[in-house]
Design a protein around this motif. Structure first.
Motif, PDB file in Angstrom:
ATOM      1  N   SER A   1      59.914  15.313  -2.450  1.00  0.00           N
ATOM      2  CA  SER A   1      60.797  16.616  -2.339  1.00  0.00           C
ATOM      3  C   SER A   1      60.188  17.699  -1.501  1.00  0.00           C
ATOM      4  O   SER A   1      58.780  17.855  -1.719  1.00  0.00           O
TER       5      SER A   1
ATOM      6  N   LEU B   1      60.397  20.303  -1.894  1.00  0.00           N
ATOM      7  CA  LEU B   1      60.012  21.527  -3.015  1.00  0.00           C
ATOM      8  C   LEU B   1      58.286  21.302  -3.534  1.00  0.00           C
ATOM      9  O   LEU B   1      57.839  22.273  -4.088  1.00  0.00           O
TER      10      LEU B   1
ATOM     11  N   VAL C   1      55.755  24.048  -2.166  1.00  0.00           N
ATOM     12  CA  VAL C   1      55.606  25.138  -2.759  1.00  0.00           C
ATOM     13  C   VAL C   1      54.378  25.415  -3.742  1.00  0.00           C
ATOM     14  O   VAL C   1      53.407  26.237  -3.290  1.00  0.00           O
TER      15      VAL C   1
END
Length: 106
Positions: free
Chosen positions: A29, A31, A34
C-alpha cells in the motif's frame, strides 16, 4: 557517539528506502510511504549529529557503515545470506570509512 549514530542512521535510511521498495516493487500500500518518509527524515537528522568538520566527510565515512548495514538487512529481513564477496567488499568499505573519519588532517 559516531559509533552509535551511524548504525542508527543506517537502520533509518534502509527502513525508509525499503518502504519505497515495498510500495513500488512489492505491491504494498502507498501507506508504507508514511513511516518510510518519517524514517528517512530521522536518518537525515541523525547524520547531523556526527562530529565531523565537513558534511561531505561525515557522509563519505557513513557510506561504509551503510553498506554493512545493507548487507545485514538483506540477511535479516530478505533472507538472503551475504556471500564471501559481500563480506570482503564490506570490510574494504569499513576500512575506507575509518581512513576518512580517523585519518590525520592538516
Amino acid at each position: 557517539m559516531t559509533a552509535v549514530v551511524y548504525p542508527l542512521a543506517a537502520i533509518a535510511e534502509i527502513a525508509g528506502c525499503f518502504a519505497f521498495w515495498g510500495w513500488l516493487r512489492l505491491g504494498k500500500s502507498w501507506l508504507w510511504l508514511v513511516p518510510g518518509m518519517a524514517s528517512l527524515a530521522l536518518f537525515a537528522i541523525l547524520l547531523t549529529r556526527v562530529p565531523a568538520d565537513a558534511a561531505g566527510r561525515a557522509f563519505a565515512a557513513y557510506g561504509g557503515v551503510y553498506i554493512c548495514a545493507s548487507l545485514a538487512w538483506m540477511w535479516a529481513v530478505e533472507g538472503v545470506r551475504p556471500d564471501r564477496s559481500d563480506a570482503i567488499g564490506a570490510l574494504l568499505c569499513l576500512a575506507g570509512a575509518a581512513v576518512i573519519l580517523l585519518g590525520p588532517r592538516s
